[in-house]
Scaffold this active site. Structure first.
Site, short mmCIF file in Angstrom:
data_model
loop_
_atom_site.label_atom_id
_atom_site.label_comp_id
_atom_site.label_asym_id
_atom_site.label_seq_id
_atom_site.Cartn_x
_atom_site.Cartn_y
_atom_site.Cartn_z
N LYS A 116 0.81 -1.22 0.00
CA LYS A 116 0.00 0.00 0.00
C LYS A 116 0.84 1.26 0.00
O LYS A 116 0.38 2.32 -0.42
CB LYS A 116 -0.92 0.03 1.22
CG LYS A 116 -2.21 -0.75 1.02
CD LYS A 116 -3.24 -0.39 2.07
CE LYS A 116 -4.55 -1.12 1.82
NZ LYS A 116 -5.52 -0.90 2.90
N LYS A 197 -6.73 -10.89 -7.70
CA LYS A 197 -7.97 -10.99 -6.96
C LYS A 197 -8.82 -9.74 -7.21
O LYS A 197 -8.28 -8.64 -7.29
CB LYS A 197 -7.63 -11.09 -5.46
CG LYS A 197 -8.81 -11.50 -4.62
CD LYS A 197 -8.39 -11.74 -3.17
CE LYS A 197 -9.63 -11.76 -2.29
NZ LYS A 197 -9.35 -11.83 -0.87
N LYS A 200 -11.36 -3.66 -4.60
CA LYS A 200 -12.04 -2.37 -4.66
C LYS A 200 -11.18 -1.31 -5.30
O LYS A 200 -11.65 -0.37 -5.90
CB LYS A 200 -12.34 -1.84 -3.24
CG LYS A 200 -13.25 -2.69 -2.42
CD LYS A 200 -13.78 -1.86 -1.26
CE LYS A 200 -13.43 -2.51 0.07
NZ LYS A 200 -14.32 -2.13 1.15
#
Ligand code: TRP
Length: 333
Positions: A116, A197, A200
């Site tokens: 991230k 995967k 969002k």
């Protein structure tokens, strides 16, 4: 029906971004299926959400919508406790204590933190200590069972380590949650890239299907989903994209492997996609209707959230009292 001896189950989702079919078929659907085997607590984790900036007004809306989705998906508010993390400040209180017993090295190893932060110039400290807050969520309620996707297993391992370290420093206080998870359901991949995967935050308008997409949009997105260059479904050599479509079909229809093979062996991709679309639309329609009702008049959801806080807060406070006592924090006498 579970009784006082059934384990506490805790799980949560962040009220950010649109929930997509991967969240539903991978997690929410399982939450609803197993809820009666436990004493379940389902949290909307807004403190986690603000580890990256959220537009305040939109965040408040999303929190209620996330709770509405839990309920629309089948979480039974009579049985399960549904509440918003920030309404119980003991979560951050315990997270602080945990951040004091968690070595920096443990947090630096978290792969989610590493990925991230890779593209960002500046990162809030909250994103770094995020797993200590997640540990607090779980351990406040002495949860033994924590159904999460495989992207969260490292955080769950850390929760166990934090519980163990606290217990050894200050004496037995926390239940150490199990690592073997109830199977969380299907792993749904991106429609545009079936090696990733469904997520969002992935870019690309053909990546995911929102839980609230209309039938015509679902048809369009499934129509564009990546397959492979073969002419028809070949179960001896399924391409990743085709396998993903079949997973979606099975998760929606409940068809087992044998049945699915029979229906789709040698079938052209156009026919497969039509069947997947129909199965998805059929599965999502009742959920969407319930969601629309619950968000049109929000009083029901607001009442459920208020009630959830009333149920969860005394448990959280009881744990915190033990923690303050054991750590030696000051208590008026
Ligand atoms: N970190 C989880 C996620 O992003 C959300 C979460 C926060 C959670 N606290 C939790 C999940 C406690 C399970 C238990 O998916």
């Amino acid at each position: 029906m579970p009784n006082k001896a059934s384990p506490v189950l805790f799980s949560g989702m962040q009220p950010t971004g649109d929930l997509h079919i991967g969240n539903y078929l991978g997690a929410l659907k399982t939450w609803t299926a197993i809820q009666y085997d436990y004493r379940p607590i389902y949290c909307v984790v807004d403190y986690h959400a603000i580890t990256v900036y959220q537009e305040p007004k939109a965040l408040q809306e999303k929190i209620e919508e996330m709770a509405a989705l839990y309920i629309a998906a089948g979480i039974d508010p009579e049985h399960s406790t549904i509440f918003v993390q920030s309404t119980i400040p003991q979560h951050v209180e315990l997270a602080w204590v945990f951040s004091c017993v968690t070595p920096v090295g443990w947090l630096s190893r978290m792969t989610q933190f590493k990925t991230k932060t890779e593209q960002q110039e500046s990162v809030g400290t909250g994103l770094f200590v995020y797993p200590a807050l997640m540990a607090a969520d779980i351990l406040l309620y002495q949860a033994g069972v924590v159904p999460v996707g495989d992207d969260q297993t490292q955080h769950l391992e850390l929760t166990r380590d934090i519980a163990g370290r606290f217990n050894s420093l200050y004496g037995e206080t926390f239940v150490v949650p199990k690592t073997e998870l109830p199977s969380v359901g299907a792993r749904i991949m991106g429609l545009d890239d079936p090696t990733q995967k469904m997520s969002k935050s992935a870019p690309g308008s053909n990546h995911s299907i929102s839980l609230l997409d209309s039938p015509s949009r679902i048809k369009k997105l499934i129509g564009r989903a990546v397959t492979d260059t073969k002419p028809a479904v070949d179960f001896n050599d399924l391409g990743e994209g085709v396998a993903n479509l079949i997973t979606i079909y099975q998760a929606c229809s409940g068809a087992d492997n044998e049945e699915t093979r029979e229906v789709f062996s040698g079938v052209q991709y156009g026919v497969l996609k039509k069947a997947v679309t129909e199965a998805l639309v059929e599965k999502l329609e009742p959920l969407q209707k319930k969601f629309r009702d619950l968000t049109a008049d929000r009083d029901v959801v607001r009442g459920i959230l208020r009630h959830g806080t009333e149920r969860a807060a005394p448990i959280a406070e009881k744990t915190m009292q033990a923690v303050r006592q054991k750590v030696g924090l000051y208590m008026h006498r």
